[in-house]
Design a protein around this motif. Structure first.
Motif, PDB file in Angstrom:
ATOM      1  N   THR A  10     -19.432 -16.462 -24.845  1.00  0.00           N
ATOM      2  CA  THR A  10     -18.368 -17.375 -24.432  1.00  0.00           C
ATOM      3  C   THR A  10     -17.383 -17.562 -25.589  1.00  0.00           C
ATOM      4  O   THR A  10     -17.668 -17.197 -26.732  1.00  0.00           O
ATOM      5  CB  THR A  10     -18.923 -18.746 -24.000  1.00  0.00           C
ATOM      6  N   VAL A  11     -16.248 -18.134 -25.253  1.00  0.00           N
ATOM      7  CA  VAL A  11     -15.220 -18.452 -26.248  1.00  0.00           C
ATOM      8  C   VAL A  11     -14.868 -19.927 -26.137  1.00  0.00           C
ATOM      9  O   VAL A  11     -15.005 -20.526 -25.073  1.00  0.00           O
ATOM     10  CB  VAL A  11     -13.947 -17.596 -26.065  1.00  0.00           C
ATOM     11  N   ALA A  12     -14.398 -20.489 -27.232  1.00  0.00           N
ATOM     12  CA  ALA A  12     -13.906 -21.857 -27.259  1.00  0.00           C
ATOM     13  C   ALA A  12     -12.711 -21.907 -28.207  1.00  0.00           C
ATOM     14  O   ALA A  12     -12.592 -21.072 -29.103  1.00  0.00           O
ATOM     15  CB  ALA A  12     -14.981 -22.825 -27.717  1.00  0.00           C
ATOM     16  N   GLY A  41     -14.916 -21.037 -22.217  1.00  0.00           N
ATOM     17  CA  GLY A  41     -15.402 -20.348 -21.036  1.00  0.00           C
ATOM     18  C   GLY A  41     -15.879 -18.948 -21.325  1.00  0.00           C
ATOM     19  O   GLY A  41     -16.105 -18.569 -22.467  1.00  0.00           O
ATOM     20  N   HIS A  42     -15.984 -18.183 -20.279  1.00  0.00           N
ATOM     21  CA  HIS A  42     -16.582 -16.847 -20.276  1.00  0.00           C
ATOM     22  C   HIS A  42     -15.543 -15.760 -20.549  1.00  0.00           C
ATOM     23  O   HIS A  42     -14.350 -16.032 -20.596  1.00  0.00           O
ATOM     24  CB  HIS A  42     -17.194 -16.591 -18.908  1.00  0.00           C
ATOM     25  N   LEU A  43     -16.036 -14.565 -20.691  1.00  0.00           N
ATOM     26  CA  LEU A  43     -15.171 -13.388 -20.781  1.00  0.00           C
ATOM     27  C   LEU A  43     -15.143 -12.710 -19.413  1.00  0.00           C
ATOM     28  O   LEU A  43     -16.170 -12.635 -18.740  1.00  0.00           O
ATOM     29  CB  LEU A  43     -15.714 -12.378 -21.795  1.00  0.00           C
ATOM     30  N   GLU A  44     -13.997 -12.211 -19.041  1.00  0.00           N
ATOM     31  CA  GLU A  44     -13.863 -11.392 -17.835  1.00  0.00           C
ATOM     32  C   GLU A  44     -14.237  -9.957 -18.208  1.00  0.00           C
ATOM     33  O   GLU A  44     -14.130  -9.571 -19.371  1.00  0.00           O
ATOM     34  CB  GLU A  44     -12.419 -11.429 -17.315  1.00  0.00           C
ATOM     35  N   PRO A  45     -14.673  -9.157 -17.235  1.00  0.00           N
ATOM     36  CA  PRO A  45     -15.004  -7.756 -17.539  1.00  0.00           C
ATOM     37  C   PRO A  45     -13.837  -7.037 -18.230  1.00  0.00           C
ATOM     38  O   PRO A  45     -12.690  -7.140 -17.799  1.00  0.00           O
ATOM     39  CB  PRO A  45     -15.275  -7.154 -16.160  1.00  0.00           C
ATOM     40  N   GLY A  46     -14.135  -6.358 -19.327  1.00  0.00           N
ATOM     41  CA  GLY A  46     -13.133  -5.598 -20.055  1.00  0.00           C
ATOM     42  C   GLY A  46     -12.225  -6.421 -20.952  1.00  0.00           C
ATOM     43  O   GLY A  46     -11.336  -5.876 -21.606  1.00  0.00           O
ATOM     44  N   GLU A  47     -12.426  -7.713 -21.021  1.00  0.00           N
ATOM     45  CA  GLU A  47     -11.559  -8.610 -21.788  1.00  0.00           C
ATOM     46  C   GLU A  47     -12.076  -8.747 -23.223  1.00  0.00           C
ATOM     47  O   GLU A  47     -13.277  -8.847 -23.458  1.00  0.00           O
ATOM     48  CB  GLU A  47     -11.563  -9.971 -21.090  1.00  0.00           C
ATOM     49  N   SER A  48     -11.159  -8.787 -24.182  1.00  0.00           N
ATOM     50  CA  SER A  48     -11.546  -9.015 -25.576  1.00  0.00           C
ATOM     51  C   SER A  48     -11.757 -10.516 -25.804  1.00  0.00           C
ATOM     52  O   SER A  48     -11.341 -11.348 -24.993  1.00  0.00           O
ATOM     53  CB  SER A  48     -10.460  -8.494 -26.515  1.00  0.00           C
ATOM     54  N   LEU A  49     -12.376 -10.853 -26.925  1.00  0.00           N
ATOM     55  CA  LEU A  49     -12.573 -12.266 -27.271  1.00  0.00           C
ATOM     56  C   LEU A  49     -11.237 -12.998 -27.376  1.00  0.00           C
ATOM     57  O   LEU A  49     -11.095 -14.121 -26.890  1.00  0.00           O
ATOM     58  CB  LEU A  49     -13.340 -12.383 -28.590  1.00  0.00           C
ATOM     59  N   ARG A 137     -11.809 -29.401 -40.020  1.00  0.00           N
ATOM     60  CA  ARG A 137     -11.350 -30.421 -40.965  1.00  0.00           C
ATOM     61  C   ARG A 137     -11.767 -30.094 -42.401  1.00  0.00           C
ATOM     62  O   ARG A 137     -11.070 -30.456 -43.342  1.00  0.00           O
ATOM     63  CB  ARG A 137     -11.867 -31.792 -40.546  1.00  0.00           C
ATOM     64  N   ASP A 138     -12.902 -29.406 -42.554  1.00  0.00           N
ATOM     65  CA  ASP A 138     -13.373 -29.022 -43.889  1.00  0.00           C
ATOM     66  C   ASP A 138     -12.757 -27.717 -44.383  1.00  0.00           C
ATOM     67  O   ASP A 138     -13.085 -27.239 -45.467  1.00  0.00           O
ATOM     68  CB  ASP A 138     -14.899 -28.901 -43.903  1.00  0.00           C
ATOM     69  N   GLY A 139     -11.875 -27.111 -43.573  1.00  0.00           N
ATOM     70  CA  GLY A 139     -11.187 -25.898 -43.987  1.00  0.00           C
ATOM     71  C   GLY A 139     -11.984 -24.620 -43.831  1.00  0.00           C
ATOM     72  O   GLY A 139     -11.629 -23.591 -44.401  1.00  0.00           O
ATOM     73  N   HIS A 140     -13.060 -24.655 -43.059  1.00  0.00           N
ATOM     74  CA  HIS A 140     -13.892 -23.458 -42.847  1.00  0.00           C
ATOM     75  C   HIS A 140     -13.296 -22.618 -41.719  1.00  0.00           C
ATOM     76  O   HIS A 140     -13.634 -22.793 -40.555  1.00  0.00           O
ATOM     77  CB  HIS A 140     -15.329 -23.845 -42.503  1.00  0.00           C
ATOM     78  N   CYS A 141     -12.432 -21.725 -42.089  1.00  0.00           N
ATOM     79  CA  CYS A 141     -11.783 -20.870 -41.097  1.00  0.00           C
ATOM     80  C   CYS A 141     -11.649 -19.473 -41.681  1.00  0.00           C
ATOM     81  O   CYS A 141     -11.150 -19.293 -42.790  1.00  0.00           O
ATOM     82  CB  CYS A 141     -10.417 -21.435 -40.717  1.00  0.00           C
ATOM     83  N   ALA A 142     -12.098 -18.487 -40.918  1.00  0.00           N
ATOM     84  CA  ALA A 142     -12.026 -17.099 -41.361  1.00  0.00           C
ATOM     85  C   ALA A 142     -10.805 -16.432 -40.743  1.00  0.00           C
ATOM     86  O   ALA A 142     -10.336 -16.837 -39.667  1.00  0.00           O
ATOM     87  CB  ALA A 142     -13.303 -16.358 -40.951  1.00  0.00           C
ATOM     88  N   PRO A 143     -10.293 -15.385 -41.381  1.00  0.00           N
ATOM     89  CA  PRO A 143      -9.160 -14.671 -40.810  1.00  0.00           C
ATOM     90  C   PRO A 143      -9.580 -13.898 -39.553  1.00  0.00           C
ATOM     91  O   PRO A 143     -10.756 -13.544 -39.394  1.00  0.00           O
ATOM     92  CB  PRO A 143      -8.744 -13.709 -41.923  1.00  0.00           C
ATOM     93  N   LEU A 144      -8.624 -13.659 -38.688  1.00  0.00           N
ATOM     94  CA  LEU A 144      -8.909 -12.923 -37.455  1.00  0.00           C
ATOM     95  C   LEU A 144      -9.347 -11.494 -37.721  1.00  0.00           C
ATOM     96  O   LEU A 144      -9.970 -10.867 -36.871  1.00  0.00           O
ATOM     97  CB  LEU A 144      -7.690 -12.930 -36.539  1.00  0.00           C
ATOM     98  N   SER A 145      -9.052 -10.960 -38.900  1.00  0.00           N
ATOM     99  CA  SER A 145      -9.482  -9.601 -39.231  1.00  0.00           C
ATOM    100  C   SER A 145     -11.007  -9.489 -39.251  1.00  0.00           C
ATOM    101  O   SER A 145     -11.554  -8.399 -39.189  1.00  0.00           O
ATOM    102  CB  SER A 145      -8.904  -9.167 -40.577  1.00  0.00           C
ATOM    103  N   LEU A 146     -11.705 -10.622 -39.291  1.00  0.00           N
ATOM    104  CA  LEU A 146     -13.165 -10.614 -39.224  1.00  0.00           C
ATOM    105  C   LEU A 146     -13.649 -10.137 -37.847  1.00  0.00           C
ATOM    106  O   LEU A 146     -14.725  -9.577 -37.724  1.00  0.00           O
ATOM    107  CB  LEU A 146     -13.696 -12.023 -39.504  1.00  0.00           C
ATOM    108  N   ILE A 147     -12.822 -10.354 -36.822  1.00  0.00           N
ATOM    109  CA  ILE A 147     -13.157  -9.936 -35.460  1.00  0.00           C
ATOM    110  C   ILE A 147     -12.699  -8.512 -35.269  1.00  0.00           C
ATOM    111  O   ILE A 147     -11.505  -8.226 -35.329  1.00  0.00           O
ATOM    112  CB  ILE A 147     -12.468 -10.856 -34.412  1.00  0.00           C
ATOM    113  N   THR A 148     -13.645  -7.617 -35.050  1.00  0.00           N
ATOM    114  CA  THR A 148     -13.282  -6.225 -34.801  1.00  0.00           C
ATOM    115  C   THR A 148     -13.638  -5.877 -33.367  1.00  0.00           C
ATOM    116  O   THR A 148     -14.790  -5.987 -32.964  1.00  0.00           O
ATOM    117  CB  THR A 148     -14.011  -5.274 -35.768  1.00  0.00           C
ATOM    118  N   GLU A 149     -12.631  -5.523 -32.611  1.00  0.00           N
ATOM    119  CA  GLU A 149     -12.811  -5.144 -31.219  1.00  0.00           C
ATOM    120  C   GLU A 149     -12.011  -3.872 -30.971  1.00  0.00           C
ATOM    121  O   GLU A 149     -10.958  -3.681 -31.573  1.00  0.00           O
ATOM    122  CB  GLU A 149     -12.305  -6.241 -30.290  1.00  0.00           C
TER     123      GLU A 149
END
Length: 150
Positions: A10-12, A41-49, A137-149
């Motif tokens: 799922t994604v949020a 919610g959920h992912l649809e078939p063939g959909e990226s995150l 709020r604590d600044g814990h955020c990674a760049p989108l380059s971490l997601i490889t699809e």
């Protein structure tokens, strides 16, 4: 073990605008009263995150968003034993389509400050609602380059 572990992916979205968070008031089929959640919610078939998170936010809130970062992935087990891998993304609100209908089960979308969300903990859909806000709020955020699809 004869049965293979199969997580539901799922994604949020943690959507931020002017210091407030976009939250969804929804009526789950398995709950007696409304709950509060991030657009998710959920992912649809063939959909990226990334496609899924943009679609879910639009369907549940009427807002188009720009995905700006990755807050993380959490393992969640529902009371019925279903396992979810919830991928949470940081997003910036871009444009509201006020003429769109909301998804089934969605009562309303609300912009809320952190203190208000925290005060409503008794109606959060899960513990992850606050957990990902603390991460943001604590600044814990990674760049989108971490997601490889593909």
């Amino acid at each position: 073990m004869n049965e293979r572990w199969r997580p539901n992916v799922t994604v949020a979205a943690v959507v931020v605008k002017d210091g407030e968070y976009l939250m969804v008031e929804e009526q789950p089929a398995d709950a007696q009263s409304p709950v509060l959640n991030q657009p998710a919610g959920h992912l649809e078939p063939g959909e990226s995150l990334l496609e899924a998170v943009r679609r879910e936010v639009l369907e549940e809130t009427r807002w188009e968003v720009e995905v700006t970062g990755f807050l993380g992935v959490a393992l969640l087990r529902a009371k019925n034993g279903t396992t979810y891998l919830r991928h949470t993304f940081l997003c910036r609100a871009v444009f509201e389509h006020s003429d769109r209908d909301l998804d089934n089960g969605i009562i309303a979308a609300h912009w809320m400050g952190f203190d208000k969300i925290q005060s409503l903990v008794s109606i959060h859909r899960s513990h992850l609602v606050l957990e990902v806000l603390y991460q943001h709020r604590d600044g814990h955020c990674a760049p989108l380059s971490l997601i490889t699809e593909p």
